[in-house]
Design a protein around this motif. Structure first.
Motif, PDB file in Angstrom:
ATOM      1  N   LEU A 172      -9.160   2.218  -2.539  1.00 44.66           N
ATOM      2  CA  LEU A 172      -8.257   1.441  -1.685  1.00 44.66           C
ATOM      3  C   LEU A 172      -9.040   0.443  -0.829  1.00 44.66           C
ATOM      4  CD1 LEU A 172      -5.440   0.857  -0.521  1.00 44.66           C
ATOM      5  CD2 LEU A 172      -5.818   2.751   1.083  1.00 44.66           C
ATOM      6  N   GLN A 181      -3.480   1.566  -7.541  1.00 49.89           N
ATOM      7  CA  GLN A 181      -3.935   0.917  -6.317  1.00 49.89           C
ATOM      8  C   GLN A 181      -3.100  -0.326  -6.013  1.00 49.89           C
ATOM      9  OE1 GLN A 181      -6.046   1.774  -3.980  1.00 49.89           O
ATOM     10  NE2 GLN A 181      -6.581   3.686  -4.984  1.00 49.89           N
ATOM     11  N   PRO A 182      -2.915  -0.635  -4.735  1.00 51.16           N
ATOM     12  CA  PRO A 182      -3.467   0.034  -3.552  1.00 51.16           C
ATOM     13  C   PRO A 182      -2.669   1.286  -3.207  1.00 51.16           C
ATOM     14  CG  PRO A 182      -2.198  -1.890  -2.869  1.00 51.16           C
ATOM     15  CD  PRO A 182      -2.180  -1.872  -4.375  1.00 51.16           C
ATOM     16  N   ARG A 183      -3.345   2.423  -3.179  1.00 53.97           N
ATOM     17  CA  ARG A 183      -2.689   3.718  -3.025  1.00 53.97           C
ATOM     18  C   ARG A 183      -3.653   4.725  -2.413  1.00 53.97           C
ATOM     19  NH1 ARG A 183      -0.464   7.580  -7.948  1.00 53.97           N
ATOM     20  NH2 ARG A 183       0.257   9.233  -6.568  1.00 53.97           N
ATOM     21  N   VAL A 241       0.868  -1.176   0.000  1.00 49.97           N
ATOM     22  CA  VAL A 241       0.000   0.000   0.000  1.00 49.97           C
ATOM     23  C   VAL A 241       0.907   1.229   0.000  1.00 49.97           C
ATOM     24  CG1 VAL A 241      -1.773   1.287   1.246  1.00 49.97           C
ATOM     25  CG2 VAL A 241      -1.795  -1.220   1.270  1.00 49.97           C
ATOM     26  N   GLU A 258      -9.774   8.032  -3.779  1.00 46.05           N
ATOM     27  CA  GLU A 258      -8.762   6.983  -3.638  1.00 46.05           C
ATOM     28  C   GLU A 258      -9.023   6.111  -2.405  1.00 46.05           C
ATOM     29  OE1 GLU A 258      -4.803   8.548  -3.797  1.00 46.05           O
ATOM     30  OE2 GLU A 258      -4.931   8.971  -5.936  1.00 46.05           O
TER      31      GLU A 258
END
Length: 196
Positions: free
Chosen positions: A189, A36-38, A18, A185
């Motif tokens: 996420l 992603q994952p971000r 992440v 986001e």
């Protein structure tokens, strides 16, 4: 080293970690196509370590990489103590230390920009390990080992500030997506982490 160079190193080793980023690093990761994952910690200046901590505690099986800014970290230094107290083994906190605020726009000098020891602050707060790199080559040679350690691990990266563009290039109003991006986001996420 430059911010983009440092972000390229992180991007190469990120894998499925992440990624939490803020300010100039956020834009660098955009250019590198990181997805992603971000989660981007803008406009929550100073909140990146706390966001990373929450995710690290909720998903201990996932590595969480936080890429912070020096001015952002100074706004919420208490986040270092909070992270260290919770002792997440999966959190890796990087700080782009360029000694300026609003880098690439006005480059306002950071208070104690040259003398503040971010790695020392992290050690005092209770981070397990803390490093400082000013050489891109040394950082590249060390990052795999950093990410193999139990966290929380702190790494200060001495980077050059981008040249200022103001007043030659007048500031534009922030686009609406700058204020909705973090929420968008966060929802993405959440979906990305649901199965992990």
């Amino acid at each position: 080293m430059k911010i983009m160079e440092a972000c390229q190193v992180i991007s190469r080793v990120r894998g499925d970690s992440v990624l939490i980023s803020t300010m100039r690093a956020m834009y660098a990761f955009d250019k590198l196509g990181e997805g992603q994952p971000r989660l981007s910690a803008v406009p929550l200046m100073g909140g990146a370590p706390s966001l990373g901590l929450g995710i690290a505690l909720a998903k201990p099986q996932c590595k969480v990489i936080v890429v912070d800014g020096d001015a952002s970290l100074l706004m919420q230094l208490g986040g270092l103590v909070t992270v260290a107290t919770q002792n997440p083994k999966n959190l890796y906190h990087f700080v782009m230390h360029n000694g300026t605020q609003f880098t690439g726009i006005s480059n306002l000098p950071l208070p104690a920009g040259d003398s503040v020891d971010f790695a020392g602050l992290a050690r005092s707060a209770g981070y397990k390990q803390a490093y400082v790199f000013s050489s891109l080559e040394e950082f590249e040679a060390s990052i795999d080992g950093i990410l193999r350690q139990d966290g929380p691990v702190f790494t200060a990266l001495r980077v050059e500030p981008d040249p200022p563009s103001y007043p030659e290039k007048p500031l534009k109003d922030f686009a609406e997506h700058h204020f909705t991006r973090m929420g968008d986001e966060a929802r993405q996420l959440s979906r990305a982490l649901a199965s992990r």
